[in-house]
Design a protein around this motif. Structure first.
Motif, PDB file in Angstrom:
ATOM      1  N   SER A  53      54.131 -52.734  -7.355  1.00 35.93           N
ATOM      2  CA  SER A  53      53.520 -53.963  -6.857  1.00 35.93           C
ATOM      3  C   SER A  53      52.326 -54.359  -7.716  1.00 35.93           C
ATOM      4  CB  SER A  53      53.038 -53.771  -5.420  1.00 35.93           C
ATOM      5  OG  SER A  53      54.112 -53.508  -4.562  1.00 35.93           O
ATOM      6  N   ALA A  54      51.992 -55.624  -7.660  1.00 33.01           N
ATOM      7  CA  ALA A  54      50.791 -56.127  -8.327  1.00 33.01           C
ATOM      8  C   ALA A  54      49.867 -56.704  -7.259  1.00 33.01           C
ATOM      9  CB  ALA A  54      51.150 -57.208  -9.336  1.00 33.01           C
ATOM     10  N   ILE A  55      48.612 -56.391  -7.367  1.00 30.30           N
ATOM     11  CA  ILE A  55      47.594 -56.922  -6.464  1.00 30.30           C
ATOM     12  C   ILE A  55      46.608 -57.686  -7.330  1.00 30.30           C
ATOM     13  CG2 ILE A  55      45.813 -56.358  -4.776  1.00 30.30           C
ATOM     14  CD1 ILE A  55      47.341 -53.678  -4.349  1.00 30.30           C
ATOM     15  N   LEU A  56      46.399 -58.953  -7.045  1.00 29.66           N
ATOM     16  CA  LEU A  56      45.528 -59.799  -7.857  1.00 29.66           C
ATOM     17  C   LEU A  56      44.323 -60.244  -7.046  1.00 29.66           C
ATOM     18  CD1 LEU A  56      48.320 -62.089  -9.352  1.00 29.66           C
ATOM     19  CD2 LEU A  56      47.384 -59.995 -10.334  1.00 29.66           C
ATOM     20  N   TRP A  57      43.166 -60.272  -7.687  1.00 24.96           N
ATOM     21  CA  TRP A  57      41.976 -60.789  -7.032  1.00 24.96           C
ATOM     22  C   TRP A  57      41.017 -61.305  -8.093  1.00 24.96           C
ATOM     23  CZ3 TRP A  57      43.016 -55.508  -7.113  1.00 24.96           C
ATOM     24  CH2 TRP A  57      42.160 -54.727  -7.842  1.00 24.96           C
ATOM     25  N   ASP A  58      40.097 -62.135  -7.663  1.00 24.03           N
ATOM     26  CA  ASP A  58      39.035 -62.651  -8.516  1.00 24.03           C
ATOM     27  C   ASP A  58      38.135 -61.465  -8.874  1.00 24.03           C
ATOM     28  OD1 ASP A  58      36.361 -63.727  -9.189  1.00 24.03           O
ATOM     29  OD2 ASP A  58      37.230 -65.659  -8.634  1.00 24.03           O
ATOM     30  N   GLN A  59      37.827 -61.294 -10.161  1.00 22.98           N
ATOM     31  CA  GLN A  59      37.067 -60.125 -10.577  1.00 22.98           C
ATOM     32  C   GLN A  59      35.662 -60.078  -9.978  1.00 22.98           C
ATOM     33  OE1 GLN A  59      36.814 -60.273 -14.825  1.00 22.98           O
ATOM     34  NE2 GLN A  59      35.138 -61.713 -14.830  1.00 22.98           N
ATOM     35  N   ARG A  60      35.185 -61.192  -9.442  1.00 24.71           N
ATOM     36  CA  ARG A  60      33.869 -61.199  -8.807  1.00 24.71           C
ATOM     37  C   ARG A  60      33.915 -60.656  -7.386  1.00 24.71           C
ATOM     38  NH1 ARG A  60      32.938 -67.346  -9.195  1.00 24.71           N
ATOM     39  NH2 ARG A  60      35.135 -67.126  -8.652  1.00 24.71           N
ATOM     40  N   THR A  61      35.119 -60.376  -6.897  1.00 28.42           N
ATOM     41  CA  THR A  61      35.281 -59.857  -5.549  1.00 28.42           C
ATOM     42  C   THR A  61      35.032 -58.351  -5.542  1.00 28.42           C
ATOM     43  OG1 THR A  61      36.898 -61.569  -5.022  1.00 28.42           O
ATOM     44  CG2 THR A  61      36.900 -59.612  -3.630  1.00 28.42           C
ATOM     45  N   MET A  62      34.193 -57.900  -4.633  1.00 27.49           N
ATOM     46  CA  MET A  62      33.926 -56.466  -4.509  1.00 27.49           C
ATOM     47  C   MET A  62      35.235 -55.774  -4.145  1.00 27.49           C
ATOM     48  SD  MET A  62      31.274 -54.334  -4.678  1.00 27.49           S
ATOM     49  CE  MET A  62      29.797 -55.243  -4.294  1.00 27.49           C
ATOM     50  N   HIS A  63      35.560 -54.732  -4.874  1.00 24.89           N
ATOM     51  CA  HIS A  63      36.814 -54.025  -4.647  1.00 24.89           C
ATOM     52  C   HIS A  63      36.660 -52.566  -5.059  1.00 24.89           C
ATOM     53  CE1 HIS A  63      36.845 -55.386  -8.824  1.00 24.89           C
ATOM     54  NE2 HIS A  63      37.554 -54.288  -9.083  1.00 24.89           N
ATOM     55  N   GLY A  64      37.572 -51.773  -4.632  1.00 24.15           N
ATOM     56  CA  GLY A  64      37.524 -50.363  -4.991  1.00 24.15           C
ATOM     57  C   GLY A  64      38.637 -49.610  -4.300  1.00 24.15           C
ATOM     58  N   SER A  65      38.615 -48.315  -4.421  1.00 27.83           N
ATOM     59  CA  SER A  65      39.631 -47.491  -3.771  1.00 27.83           C
ATOM     60  C   SER A  65      38.974 -46.250  -3.199  1.00 27.83           C
ATOM     61  CB  SER A  65      40.739 -47.112  -4.748  1.00 27.83           C
ATOM     62  OG  SER A  65      40.198 -46.355  -5.811  1.00 27.83           O
ATOM     63  N   ARG A  66      39.577 -45.745  -2.192  1.00 26.83           N
ATOM     64  CA  ARG A  66      39.111 -44.499  -1.580  1.00 26.83           C
ATOM     65  C   ARG A  66      39.728 -43.329  -2.339  1.00 26.83           C
ATOM     66  NH1 ARG A  66      35.952 -45.171   3.382  1.00 26.83           N
ATOM     67  NH2 ARG A  66      35.973 -47.416   3.657  1.00 26.83           N
ATOM     68  N   ALA A  67      39.203 -42.154  -2.106  1.00 23.54           N
ATOM     69  CA  ALA A  67      39.739 -40.953  -2.751  1.00 23.54           C
ATOM     70  C   ALA A  67      41.196 -40.747  -2.360  1.00 23.54           C
ATOM     71  CB  ALA A  67      38.912 -39.741  -2.337  1.00 23.54           C
ATOM     72  N   ASN A  68      41.986 -40.289  -3.304  1.00 24.12           N
ATOM     73  CA  ASN A  68      43.390 -39.974  -3.049  1.00 24.12           C
ATOM     74  C   ASN A  68      43.452 -38.512  -2.599  1.00 24.12           C
ATOM     75  OD1 ASN A  68      46.124 -39.670  -3.001  1.00 24.12           O
ATOM     76  ND2 ASN A  68      46.420 -39.891  -5.199  1.00 24.12           N
ATOM     77  N   ASN A  69      43.616 -38.305  -1.304  1.00 20.34           N
ATOM     78  CA  ASN A  69      43.662 -36.950  -0.764  1.00 20.34           C
ATOM     79  C   ASN A  69      45.082 -36.419  -0.612  1.00 20.34           C
ATOM     80  OD1 ASN A  69      40.813 -36.729  -0.492  1.00 20.34           O
ATOM     81  ND2 ASN A  69      40.929 -38.048   1.294  1.00 20.34           N
ATOM     82  N   SER A  70      46.052 -37.162  -1.120  1.00 22.38           N
ATOM     83  CA  SER A  70      47.438 -36.715  -1.031  1.00 22.38           C
ATOM     84  C   SER A  70      47.770 -35.824  -2.225  1.00 22.38           C
ATOM     85  CB  SER A  70      48.392 -37.911  -0.995  1.00 22.38           C
ATOM     86  OG  SER A  70      48.512 -38.468  -2.284  1.00 22.38           O
ATOM     87  N   LEU A  71      48.936 -35.253  -2.192  1.00 18.38           N
ATOM     88  CA  LEU A  71      49.397 -34.426  -3.307  1.00 18.38           C
ATOM     89  C   LEU A  71      50.109 -35.262  -4.366  1.00 18.38           C
ATOM     90  CD1 LEU A  71      50.694 -31.336  -1.294  1.00 18.38           C
ATOM     91  CD2 LEU A  71      48.531 -31.586  -2.535  1.00 18.38           C
ATOM     92  N   ARG A  72      50.303 -36.543  -4.082  1.00 19.44           N
ATOM     93  CA  ARG A  72      50.985 -37.435  -5.019  1.00 19.44           C
ATOM     94  C   ARG A  72      49.954 -38.213  -5.842  1.00 19.44           C
ATOM     95  NH1 ARG A  72      54.675 -40.633  -0.987  1.00 19.44           N
ATOM     96  NH2 ARG A  72      54.170 -42.171  -2.549  1.00 19.44           N
ATOM     97  N   PRO A  73      50.155 -38.277  -7.156  1.00 20.64           N
ATOM     98  CA  PRO A  73      49.191 -39.017  -7.982  1.00 20.64           C
ATOM     99  C   PRO A  73      49.268 -40.517  -7.715  1.00 20.64           C
ATOM    100  CG  PRO A  73      51.056 -38.336  -9.305  1.00 20.64           C
ATOM    101  CD  PRO A  73      51.243 -37.712  -7.944  1.00 20.64           C
ATOM    102  N   ARG A  74      48.178 -41.190  -7.970  1.00 20.63           N
ATOM    103  CA  ARG A  74      48.111 -42.648  -7.837  1.00 20.63           C
ATOM    104  C   ARG A  74      47.836 -43.213  -9.226  1.00 20.63           C
ATOM    105  NH1 ARG A  74      43.040 -44.514  -4.735  1.00 20.63           N
ATOM    106  NH2 ARG A  74      43.950 -43.209  -3.129  1.00 20.63           N
ATOM    107  N   TYR A  75      48.697 -44.109  -9.661  1.00 21.77           N
ATOM    108  CA  TYR A  75      48.536 -44.717 -10.976  1.00 21.77           C
ATOM    109  C   TYR A  75      48.147 -46.178 -10.796  1.00 21.77           C
ATOM    110  CZ  TYR A  75      51.145 -40.627 -12.460  1.00 21.77           C
ATOM    111  OH  TYR A  75      51.553 -39.355 -12.675  1.00 21.77           O
ATOM    112  N   ALA A  76      47.338 -46.673 -11.714  1.00 23.28           N
ATOM    113  CA  ALA A  76      46.937 -48.069 -11.653  1.00 23.28           C
ATOM    114  C   ALA A  76      46.798 -48.607 -13.075  1.00 23.28           C
ATOM    115  CB  ALA A  76      45.614 -48.217 -10.912  1.00 23.28           C
ATOM    116  N   GLN A  77      47.055 -49.878 -13.217  1.00 21.02           N
ATOM    117  CA  GLN A  77      46.861 -50.578 -14.487  1.00 21.02           C
ATOM    118  C   GLN A  77      46.017 -51.800 -14.185  1.00 21.02           C
ATOM    119  OE1 GLN A  77      47.943 -49.909 -17.810  1.00 21.02           O
ATOM    120  NE2 GLN A  77      46.398 -51.463 -18.066  1.00 21.02           N
ATOM    121  N   PHE A  78      44.947 -51.987 -14.923  1.00 22.53           N
ATOM    122  CA  PHE A  78      44.056 -53.109 -14.665  1.00 22.53           C
ATOM    123  C   PHE A  78      44.153 -54.129 -15.795  1.00 22.53           C
ATOM    124  CE2 PHE A  78      42.365 -49.473 -12.449  1.00 22.53           C
ATOM    125  CZ  PHE A  78      42.094 -49.994 -11.195  1.00 22.53           C
ATOM    126  N   PHE A  79      44.192 -55.380 -15.420  1.00 20.63           N
ATOM    127  CA  PHE A  79      44.201 -56.487 -16.369  1.00 20.63           C
ATOM    128  C   PHE A  79      43.058 -57.423 -16.016  1.00 20.63           C
ATOM    129  CE2 PHE A  79      48.571 -55.107 -16.092  1.00 20.63           C
ATOM    130  CZ  PHE A  79      48.960 -55.061 -17.419  1.00 20.63           C
TER     131      PHE A  79
END
Length: 131
Positions: A53-79
């Motif tokens: 999936s792709a998630i798009l937002w205005d770069q001026r919008t406060m954003h972030g992610s919580r810690a990944n506490n699962s055993l599965r890795p989380r991958y992300a690509q930022f543009f």
């Protein structure tokens, strides 16, 4: 993600000027603990998405992610994108961007002439957008 934050960024920046001494003026990444900005954590929305999936937002919008506490890795690509005719895209900035992208592509053996589509070359700023 804090919905609508981009509308209030200038005012929020003024109201939280004291954070400059802790985080600096031009930091590329800031991690604000909940105790520092509880009002933002209170209104932040959790966004779930499926793989690919792709998630798009205005770069001026406060954003972030919580810690990944699962055993599965989380991958992300930022543009980071904005219109080619945007006032911030000066000729010098466009040239620096092109050179930086070409350096990174060549470092991983990607030939922009043969390995990228015409649209890919346009998106990377290697081809001009025309009317």
């Amino acid at each position: 993600l804090v919905p609508g934050f981009h509308k209030y960024l200038p005012q929020w920046t003024i109201e939280h000027e004291n954070l400059l001494s802790q985080y600096g003026l031009c930091s590329t990444f800031n991690l604000f603990k909940e105790s520092v900005v509880p009002e933002l954590y209170a209104v932040a929305c959790h966004i779930s998405s499926r793989a690919g999936s792709a998630i798009l937002w205005d770069q001026r919008t406060m954003h972030g992610s919580r810690a990944n506490n699962s055993l599965r890795p989380r991958y992300a690509q930022f543009f980071k994108m904005f219109p080619a005719e945007h006032p911030a895209m000066t000729e010098k900035r466009a040239e620096n961007r092109r050179n930086g992208i070409l350096t990174k592509l060549r470092a991983v053996n990607i030939n922009p002439e043969t390995d990228l589509s015409f649209l890919g070359r346009k998106l990377f700023g290697l081809e001009q957008w025309s009317d």
